[in-house]
Structures are given as structure tokens and as C-alpha cells.
Design a protein around this motif. Structure first.
Motif, mmCIF file in Angstrom:
data_model
loop_
_atom_site.group_PDB
_atom_site.id
_atom_site.type_symbol
_atom_site.label_atom_id
_atom_site.label_comp_id
_atom_site.label_asym_id
_atom_site.label_seq_id
_atom_site.Cartn_x
_atom_site.Cartn_y
_atom_site.Cartn_z
ATOM 1 N N ARG A 87 0.805 -1.275 0.026
ATOM 2 C CA ARG A 87 0.025 0.061 0.014
ATOM 3 C C ARG A 87 0.980 1.356 0.031
ATOM 4 O O ARG A 87 0.613 2.285 -0.765
ATOM 5 C CB ARG A 87 -0.819 -0.005 1.381
ATOM 6 C CG ARG A 87 -1.830 1.224 1.352
ATOM 7 C CD ARG A 87 -2.548 1.454 2.736
ATOM 8 N NE ARG A 87 -1.899 1.371 3.795
ATOM 9 C CZ ARG A 87 -1.045 2.453 4.174
ATOM 10 N NH1 ARG A 87 -1.133 3.593 3.651
ATOM 11 N NH2 ARG A 87 -0.371 2.382 5.318
ATOM 12 N N GLU A 91 0.921 3.937 -3.102
ATOM 13 C CA GLU A 91 0.800 5.395 -2.893
ATOM 14 C C GLU A 91 1.947 6.309 -3.241
ATOM 15 O O GLU A 91 1.805 7.329 -3.918
ATOM 16 C CB GLU A 91 0.317 5.711 -1.308
ATOM 17 C CG GLU A 91 -0.926 5.159 -0.966
ATOM 18 C CD GLU A 91 -1.201 5.173 0.433
ATOM 19 O OE1 GLU A 91 -0.593 5.592 1.351
ATOM 20 O OE2 GLU A 91 -2.607 4.809 0.750
ATOM 21 N N PRO A 106 -8.370 -4.278 -1.866
ATOM 22 C CA PRO A 106 -7.275 -3.436 -1.669
ATOM 23 C C PRO A 106 -5.812 -3.843 -1.888
ATOM 24 O O PRO A 106 -4.994 -3.593 -2.646
ATOM 25 C CB PRO A 106 -7.521 -2.557 -0.240
ATOM 26 C CG PRO A 106 -8.800 -3.132 -0.119
ATOM 27 C CD PRO A 106 -9.180 -4.148 -0.574
ATOM 28 N N HIS A 110 -3.330 -2.760 -4.793
ATOM 29 C CA HIS A 110 -1.897 -2.359 -4.566
ATOM 30 C C HIS A 110 -0.815 -3.205 -5.267
ATOM 31 O O HIS A 110 0.108 -2.446 -6.069
ATOM 32 C CB HIS A 110 -1.768 -2.126 -3.186
ATOM 33 C CG HIS A 110 -2.673 -1.262 -2.583
ATOM 34 N ND1 HIS A 110 -3.084 -1.392 -1.376
ATOM 35 C CD2 HIS A 110 -3.110 0.033 -2.784
ATOM 36 C CE1 HIS A 110 -4.015 -0.495 -0.836
ATOM 37 N NE2 HIS A 110 -4.006 0.291 -1.672
#
Length: 146
Positions: A87, A91, A106, A110
Motif C-alpha cells: 500500500r 501510494e 485493496p 496495490h
């Protein structure tokens, strides 16, 4: 916080996202980058000298092909740290929070972002290691807050 130092044959597994990202950066620097979806770390034994993808380096950092049968590992904690590492790296690569499409898991989303970034034509091991180190710094900074 004691970071686990990178050694390709170590059976010690980092248990924080920052340490996993750092370990993966060292690994990519040592073995290079492989831009394929197939044959990443396939085959028997520890393939520490084979090139890998960024995701492959994270997976190896989290213990893939490195865990000793005579040691016990907190697989739940390692898995949570690995999801967090993916993650944080996603990001970093996207420049901010990554919206997860409805109905997508999620962690899987990712991983896709990281793998697609790795596959970009001309991607170098140096770029990959730099991205992993930058994400590790973010993770370590977040750990210092709590």
C-alpha cells in the motif's frame, strides 16, 4: 526498533512495512530487475542471485523461499506488514492515496499498481531501489509517530 539487516540467505524476516521495503531495496540492488510476469523466482531453493520484479523482491523480503523449517514465524504479522508495504509503495508510486475500485480487494489492487510500474519499459534496478527506499522512509516516519 531494530531493523533486520539485509543478507540474501537470512532466515530472519522483517515484520514492519518499512523494514520489508528496505530489505527489498537492498535485494533489487543486489540482483537487478526482471521485467516479466513469468518465471519470477520459480524453481527449487533460494534463488537469491536471480533478478526479480519489485513485487518479487517484496515477497522474498517477506520470507518467500527464505523461511527455515525449524523456526516459527508470525505469518499473520508478516502478511499484514507485506500488505502495508504494498500500500505504501503504491501510494508513493501514484503520488498519494490510491482509490480502490468498487469490488476490488485493496491488497490485490496495490500489488497490481506495483507490478505495472515494474513492467514500464526501461525501468531500472536503480529506479526500483530508489522507489522502495523512499517508501521505506515514509513507513519508518509513520512508525515513529505511533
Amino acid at each position: 526498533m531494530t531493523a533486520i539487516r539485509y543478507t540474501p540467505d537470512s532466515v530472519l524476516i522483517p515484520s514492519t512495512a518499512g523494514d520489508l521495503l528496505e530489505w527489498a531495496a537492498h535485494h533489487i540492488t543486489r540482483v537487478g530487475i526482471y521485467q516479466s510476469r513469468y518465471s519470477l523466482f520459480s524453481g527449487p531453493g533460494r534463488l537469491v542471485n536471480r533478478r526479480c520484479s519489485v513485487g518479487g523482491a517484496l515477497d522474498v523480503a517477506a520470507g518467500r523461499d527464505r523461511m527455515a523449517p525449524d523456526r516459527s514465524y508470525d505469518l499473520k504479522a508478516i502478511g499484514a506488514a507485506l500488505d502495508d508495504a504494498y500500500r505504501i509503495l503504491a501510494e508513493h508510486l501514484e503520488g498519494g492515496p490510491v482509490p480502490v475500485p468498487s469490488g476490488r480487494e485493496p491488497a490485490r489492487h496495490h500489488k497490481v499498481i506495483v507490478h505495472l510500474w515494474t513492467l514500464a519499459p526501461g525501468r531500472t534496478a536503480q529506479e526500483a531501489a530508489a522507489a522502495l527506499r523512499a517508501a521505506a522512509e515514509t513507513a519508518h516516519a509513520a512508525d515513529r509517530l505511533f
